[in-house]
Design a protein around this motif. Structure first.
Motif, mmCIF file in Angstrom:
data_model
loop_
_atom_site.group_PDB
_atom_site.id
_atom_site.type_symbol
_atom_site.label_atom_id
_atom_site.label_comp_id
_atom_site.label_asym_id
_atom_site.label_seq_id
_atom_site.Cartn_x
_atom_site.Cartn_y
_atom_site.Cartn_z
ATOM 1 N N THR A 184 -1.609 0.863 -6.409
ATOM 2 C CA THR A 184 -2.681 1.330 -5.315
ATOM 3 C C THR A 184 -4.065 1.354 -6.410
ATOM 4 O O THR A 184 -4.976 0.774 -5.998
ATOM 5 C CB THR A 184 -2.677 2.429 -4.691
ATOM 6 N N ILE A 185 -3.895 2.135 -7.470
ATOM 7 C CA ILE A 185 -5.030 2.371 -8.261
ATOM 8 C C ILE A 185 -5.555 1.043 -9.035
ATOM 9 O O ILE A 185 -6.339 0.579 -9.017
ATOM 10 C CB ILE A 185 -4.433 3.333 -9.497
ATOM 11 N N ILE A 186 -4.459 0.304 -9.473
ATOM 12 C CA ILE A 186 -4.784 -1.157 -9.940
ATOM 13 C C ILE A 186 -5.517 -2.147 -9.036
ATOM 14 O O ILE A 186 -6.502 -2.753 -9.372
ATOM 15 C CB ILE A 186 -3.313 -1.732 -10.463
ATOM 16 N N HIS A 187 -4.848 -2.195 -8.042
ATOM 17 C CA HIS A 187 -5.585 -2.819 -6.843
ATOM 18 C C HIS A 187 -7.131 -2.412 -6.416
ATOM 19 O O HIS A 187 -8.140 -3.176 -6.299
ATOM 20 C CB HIS A 187 -4.757 -3.030 -5.579
ATOM 21 N N ALA A 188 -7.301 -1.179 -6.360
ATOM 22 C CA ALA A 188 -8.505 -0.592 -6.370
ATOM 23 C C ALA A 188 -9.536 -0.970 -7.441
ATOM 24 O O ALA A 188 -10.388 -1.171 -7.087
ATOM 25 C CB ALA A 188 -8.480 0.979 -6.118
ATOM 26 N N VAL A 192 3.058 -1.065 1.733
ATOM 27 C CA VAL A 192 3.915 -0.677 0.695
ATOM 28 C C VAL A 192 4.152 0.940 0.678
ATOM 29 O O VAL A 192 5.201 1.420 0.500
ATOM 30 C CB VAL A 192 2.964 -0.852 -0.717
ATOM 31 N N TRP A 193 3.155 1.665 1.309
ATOM 32 C CA TRP A 193 3.246 3.132 1.384
ATOM 33 C C TRP A 193 4.238 3.391 2.232
ATOM 34 O O TRP A 193 5.134 4.242 2.314
ATOM 35 C CB TRP A 193 2.008 3.985 1.572
ATOM 36 N N LYS A 194 4.198 2.473 3.530
ATOM 37 C CA LYS A 194 5.157 2.815 4.703
ATOM 38 C C LYS A 194 6.718 2.486 4.081
ATOM 39 O O LYS A 194 7.655 3.371 4.274
ATOM 40 C CB LYS A 194 4.867 1.800 5.670
ATOM 41 N N ILE A 195 6.743 1.412 3.446
ATOM 42 C CA ILE A 195 8.063 1.512 2.799
ATOM 43 C C ILE A 195 8.602 2.499 1.651
ATOM 44 O O ILE A 195 9.694 2.792 1.933
ATOM 45 C CB ILE A 195 8.128 -0.084 2.080
ATOM 46 N N LYS A 219 13.387 4.749 -1.854
ATOM 47 C CA LYS A 219 14.241 5.659 -2.885
ATOM 48 C C LYS A 219 12.839 6.656 -3.368
ATOM 49 O O LYS A 219 11.694 6.571 -3.293
ATOM 50 C CB LYS A 219 14.050 4.378 -4.131
ATOM 51 N N SER A 220 13.215 7.720 -4.089
ATOM 52 C CA SER A 220 12.530 8.785 -4.620
ATOM 53 C C SER A 220 11.436 8.357 -5.678
ATOM 54 O O SER A 220 10.207 8.979 -5.554
ATOM 55 C CB SER A 220 13.507 9.839 -5.327
ATOM 56 N N TRP A 221 11.558 7.230 -6.449
ATOM 57 C CA TRP A 221 10.620 6.638 -7.178
ATOM 58 C C TRP A 221 9.677 5.684 -6.847
ATOM 59 O O TRP A 221 8.677 5.307 -7.324
ATOM 60 C CB TRP A 221 11.463 5.896 -8.312
ATOM 61 N N MET A 222 9.755 5.384 -5.555
ATOM 62 C CA MET A 222 8.846 4.323 -4.773
ATOM 63 C C MET A 222 7.468 4.787 -4.590
ATOM 64 O O MET A 222 6.518 4.186 -4.978
ATOM 65 C CB MET A 222 9.288 3.858 -3.444
ATOM 66 N N PRO A 223 7.238 6.227 -4.266
ATOM 67 C CA PRO A 223 5.789 6.513 -3.960
ATOM 68 C C PRO A 223 5.073 6.671 -5.342
ATOM 69 O O PRO A 223 3.777 6.100 -5.431
ATOM 70 C CB PRO A 223 5.963 7.872 -3.593
ATOM 71 N N ALA A 224 5.537 6.967 -6.441
ATOM 72 C CA ALA A 224 5.209 6.957 -7.786
ATOM 73 C C ALA A 224 4.604 5.578 -8.184
ATOM 74 O O ALA A 224 3.339 5.464 -8.707
ATOM 75 C CB ALA A 224 5.863 7.409 -8.776
ATOM 76 N N LEU A 225 5.456 4.543 -7.864
ATOM 77 C CA LEU A 225 4.930 3.115 -8.209
ATOM 78 C C LEU A 225 3.819 2.587 -7.119
ATOM 79 O O LEU A 225 3.010 1.833 -7.704
ATOM 80 C CB LEU A 225 6.273 2.409 -8.335
#
Length: 337
Positions: free
Chosen positions: A170-174, A139-142, A159-165
């Motif tokens: 990542t927090i939810i899955h953690a 996900v982070w690579k994409i 896209k510029s908004w992808m890292p924030a999402l």
């Protein structure tokens, strides 16, 4: 060859007619240099000169990354984004060890009354944790535009908004991974001792609430009356608690150590005006070994003397001469002969 003069036939390679000596008009015509055809030589067309391509020049253009980003973000554990980008083997491994396949097998075994060893659940959780780490890495690579399509060799456009999402998920899955890890630890460690200990506490809370209500009113109440549960059903880890009349029904909702939907019933009863308890245990010995706390609770309740039962009376002793107690003889003897 047919002679044009005498009309007779003779061999083509003869210089004149065999019969009338007329010359052969075709003799030597094939060997003349005028009739020999030379092969045509086509002029070579010069190839256009091309500039040498630089290494990795095909990576300059990128493919749209929206589809593969959402696949990785929402169902990354199935490996759908890997299969879509030409990583078929990796996608298959995600699908097998990412939890979906194990969940299907687990449900099939559970609904057929079969149990699963706790060690298998622990191994499945480890595989799930590894796959979660790997697909979050994808996900982070994409999101950063570094994930490459194995088929075309092109990278996916981010896209510029992808890292924030990606950070939010990542927090939810953690958090989910931490919760699942703790639940697995409880059900695996020491034969599920921590899980059944919580179940015993829930049962004792119900018995205490019922006892307090009985002492106040002299009656047995339901869940709302004794203020044990706001609703008729509630969850507590791996058990489902519901009311069975004025009693409590405890159902086991997984199939580790014990079959799915195994029941324990706790019923309050009145015994000569005194509140007493009747605990019904499952017939499966594995379940009684698993929830041994309720077995001990039932045994302890059966050993408590009932308050309404009078104590066994003993005859009063008479003191003899030496102060030794002697039991008086109360039997009636007939006339001696």
């Amino acid at each position: 060859m047919i002679c044009p003069k005498c009309k007779r036939k003779y061999e083509d390679d003869m210089p004149k007619c065999l019969w009338c000596d007329a010359p052969n008009p075709n003799y030597g015509a094939e060997d003349s240099p005028e009739n020999e055809s030379e092969p045509e030589i086509k002029p070579e067309t010069p190839k256009p000169e091309t500039e040498p391509t630089k290494g990795h020049s095909h990576h300059k253009s990128k493919e749209p990354g929206l589809k593969i980003f959402w696949l990785a973000l929402l169902i990354g554990y199935t490996g759908a984004h890997c299969s879509s980008s030409g990583r078929t083997l990796r996608g298959a491994l995600y699908l097998i060890f990412g939890g979906l396949t194990y969940k299907i097998i687990y449900l099939i075994l559970r609904n057929n009354g079969l149990t699963i060893p706790a060690a298998v659940g622990a191994i499945a959780f480890v595989g799930y944790a590894v796959i979660v780490f790997l697909f979050l890495k994808d996900v982070w690579k994409i999101a950063l535009g570094k994930y490459r399509n194995r088929k075309t060799g092109k990278k996916y456009e981010s896209k510029s908004w992808m890292p924030a999402l990606a950070l939010i998920f990542t927090i939810i899955h953690a958090v989910m991974l931490n919760f699942n890890g703790y639940s697995t630890y409880e059900i695996v460690w020491n034969n599920g001792e921590r899980v059944t200990a919580k179940m015993k506490l829930a049962v004792e809370d119900y018995m205490l609430a019922q006892k307090n209500y009985f002492e106040q009113t002299g009656k047995i109440g339901d869940a709302k009356t004794i203020q044990y549960m706001d609703l008729s059903v509630k969850w507590n880890d791996n058990f489902l608690y519901s009311m069975a009349g004025n009693g409590l029904r405890v159902e086991y909702m997984t199939n580790y150590h014990c079959p799915y939907e195994t029941e324990w019933l706790i019923h309050p009863i009145l015994h000569n005006g005194v509140l007493d308890w009747e605990i019904t245990l499952p017939q499966d010995s594995r379940c009684n070994e698993f929830a041994h706390q309720l077995v001990s609770l039932k045994e302890s309740l059966s050993n408590v003397p009932k308050e309404s039962e009078p104590a066994a009376s003993t005859p009063e002793l008479d003191e003899g001469v030496d102060g030794v107690g002697v039991v008086p003889d109360t039997t009636q003897h007939g006339d001696s002969l």
